[in-house]
Design a protein around this motif. Sequence first.
Motif, PDB file in Angstrom:
ATOM      1  N   LEU A   1      14.752   4.404  10.599  1.00  0.00           N
ATOM      2  CA  LEU A   1      15.004   3.123  11.260  1.00  0.00           C
ATOM      3  C   LEU A   1      16.329   3.230  12.015  1.00  0.00           C
ATOM      4  CD1 LEU A   1      13.939   0.670   8.407  1.00  0.00           C
ATOM      5  CD2 LEU A   1      12.537   1.636  10.233  1.00  0.00           C
ATOM      6  N   THR A   2      16.287   3.865  13.170  1.00  0.00           N
ATOM      7  CA  THR A   2      17.509   4.194  13.894  1.00  0.00           C
ATOM      8  C   THR A   2      18.283   2.964  14.336  1.00  0.00           C
ATOM      9  OG1 THR A   2      16.250   4.357  15.954  1.00  0.00           O
ATOM     10  CG2 THR A   2      16.548   6.376  14.683  1.00  0.00           C
ATOM     11  N   ARG A   3      17.614   1.826  14.435  1.00  0.00           N
ATOM     12  CA  ARG A   3      18.296   0.599  14.887  1.00  0.00           C
ATOM     13  C   ARG A   3      19.356   0.132  13.889  1.00  0.00           C
ATOM     14  NH1 ARG A   3      13.519  -3.177  15.709  1.00  0.00           N
ATOM     15  NH2 ARG A   3      12.421  -1.207  15.866  1.00  0.00           N
ATOM     16  N   PHE A   4      19.317   0.685  12.662  1.00  0.00           N
ATOM     17  CA  PHE A   4      20.277   0.266  11.653  1.00  0.00           C
ATOM     18  C   PHE A   4      21.382   1.290  11.412  1.00  0.00           C
ATOM     19  CE2 PHE A   4      16.333  -2.069  10.479  1.00  0.00           C
ATOM     20  CZ  PHE A   4      16.797  -3.328  10.798  1.00  0.00           C
ATOM     21  N   GLY A   5      21.490   2.284  12.265  1.00  0.00           N
ATOM     22  CA  GLY A   5      22.591   3.228  12.153  1.00  0.00           C
ATOM     23  C   GLY A   5      22.178   4.588  11.633  1.00  0.00           C
TER      24      GLY A   5
ATOM     25  N   PHE B   1      13.354  -4.540   5.938  1.00  0.00           N
ATOM     26  CA  PHE B   1      12.010  -4.270   5.432  1.00  0.00           C
ATOM     27  C   PHE B   1      10.913  -4.841   6.338  1.00  0.00           C
ATOM     28  CE2 PHE B   1      14.460  -3.072   1.819  1.00  0.00           C
ATOM     29  CZ  PHE B   1      13.682  -2.149   1.136  1.00  0.00           C
ATOM     30  N   HIS B   2      11.277  -5.743   7.223  1.00  0.00           N
ATOM     31  CA  HIS B   2      10.336  -6.254   8.217  1.00  0.00           C
ATOM     32  C   HIS B   2       9.742  -5.117   9.052  1.00  0.00           C
ATOM     33  CE1 HIS B   2       8.694  -8.686  11.484  1.00  0.00           C
ATOM     34  NE2 HIS B   2       9.433  -7.998  12.331  1.00  0.00           N
ATOM     35  N   HIS B   3      10.479  -4.030   9.155  1.00  0.00           N
ATOM     36  CA  HIS B   3      10.049  -2.904   9.995  1.00  0.00           C
ATOM     37  C   HIS B   3       9.286  -1.841   9.202  1.00  0.00           C
ATOM     38  CE1 HIS B   3      12.479  -4.404  13.340  1.00  0.00           C
ATOM     39  NE2 HIS B   3      13.405  -4.681  12.444  1.00  0.00           N
ATOM     40  N   LEU B   4       8.966  -2.112   7.950  1.00  0.00           N
ATOM     41  CA  LEU B   4       8.306  -1.130   7.090  1.00  0.00           C
ATOM     42  C   LEU B   4       6.940  -1.646   6.668  1.00  0.00           C
ATOM     43  CD1 LEU B   4      11.349  -0.148   4.849  1.00  0.00           C
ATOM     44  CD2 LEU B   4      10.357   1.209   6.702  1.00  0.00           C
ATOM     45  N   ASP B   5       5.924  -1.306   7.405  1.00  0.00           N
ATOM     46  CA  ASP B   5       4.569  -1.734   7.066  1.00  0.00           C
ATOM     47  C   ASP B   5       4.137  -1.114   5.740  1.00  0.00           C
ATOM     48  OD1 ASP B   5       2.002  -2.991   7.664  1.00  0.00           O
ATOM     49  OD2 ASP B   5       1.262  -0.938   7.910  1.00  0.00           O
TER      50      ASP B   5
ATOM     51  N   LYS C   1       0.815  -1.219   0.000  1.00  0.00           N
ATOM     52  CA  LYS C   1       0.000   0.000   0.000  1.00  0.00           C
ATOM     53  C   LYS C   1       0.848   1.267   0.000  1.00  0.00           C
ATOM     54  CE  LYS C   1      -0.651  -0.284   5.035  1.00  0.00           C
ATOM     55  NZ  LYS C   1      -1.654  -0.494   6.109  1.00  0.00           N
ATOM     56  N   ARG C   2       2.124   1.155   0.388  1.00  0.00           N
ATOM     57  CA  ARG C   2       3.007   2.322   0.388  1.00  0.00           C
ATOM     58  C   ARG C   2       4.031   2.287  -0.746  1.00  0.00           C
ATOM     59  NH1 ARG C   2       5.761   2.687   5.971  1.00  0.00           N
ATOM     60  NH2 ARG C   2       6.320   4.790   5.285  1.00  0.00           N
ATOM     61  N   ALA C   3       4.573   1.115  -1.040  1.00  0.00           N
ATOM     62  CA  ALA C   3       5.603   1.046  -2.083  1.00  0.00           C
ATOM     63  C   ALA C   3       5.864  -0.390  -2.480  1.00  0.00           C
ATOM     64  CB  ALA C   3       6.904   1.694  -1.596  1.00  0.00           C
TER      65      ALA C   3
END
Length: 255
Positions: free
Chosen positions: A243-247, A40-44, A17-19
């Motif tokens: 997604l700050t968890r990735f740097g 991408f698991h964190h991108l609904d 729905k977003r991309a």
Amino acid sequence: MILIERLPFEMDDGIAKRAKIGLIVLATDYTIEHEWRTIFHHLDGVALYQSRILNDDLITAQSLRAMQPRITLCAGLLTPGTPVDVVAYGCTSASIAIGEEKVFENIHAAQPTAHCTTPITAAFAAFNAFNASRIGVLTPYSAEVNKIVAKYIADRGVEVPVFGSFNEDRDSNVSRITPASIEKGVREIIKHAAVDAVFVSCTSVRLVEACKELEVSLGIPLTSSNHAMAWHAMRLAGIDDQLTRFGSLFELPLP
């Protein structure tokens, strides 16, 4: 048996729905899909579609360039008959050996409206986002491929004061290099020159999950082929999530 046909149903935008983002994966790459799924698991609402391209496990300039005529077919297999927002070609050294523009031309033959990226395209975008002009580079490649990579980066105005390599020419072996070895390699190269950021080249290298912790420890920005290209694909698709968890890169917009 009672057969009930033409049951009523409703439709929505599905998982995209977003991309919609397409990824062309080397047949010998055993890393990129795992690392991209982790991100991408964190991108609904952002769907990831993949196809795999035939290549030789032995990485040479010749074997890299041999992939060029296969790119269009693989781009067309991502979502046949349906456009995607971005197509990413998952090979750093081949993107350099073939040339980014030629890779994009082959992608657009099958996906004419898609934004395009490659690991080296994304790396340059990341350097700009970091405002970094002196880059330490770590690769797994052979001397032959390293020369091509170093020249390509330097020819585009980025200074590479230190360049390190594991000199492993088989892609399937690169995927087995431990994250601890990658960290040691990064720490070794930055001993030899002051740099603004570090780029770990090759989509078979595992770095995404350790990137933030290592970056904080080093005190300078850090990215890799998979890391930079996932960020670049997101941003090209209009996904601005941080997604700050990735740097630090995943906190930045496109430059």
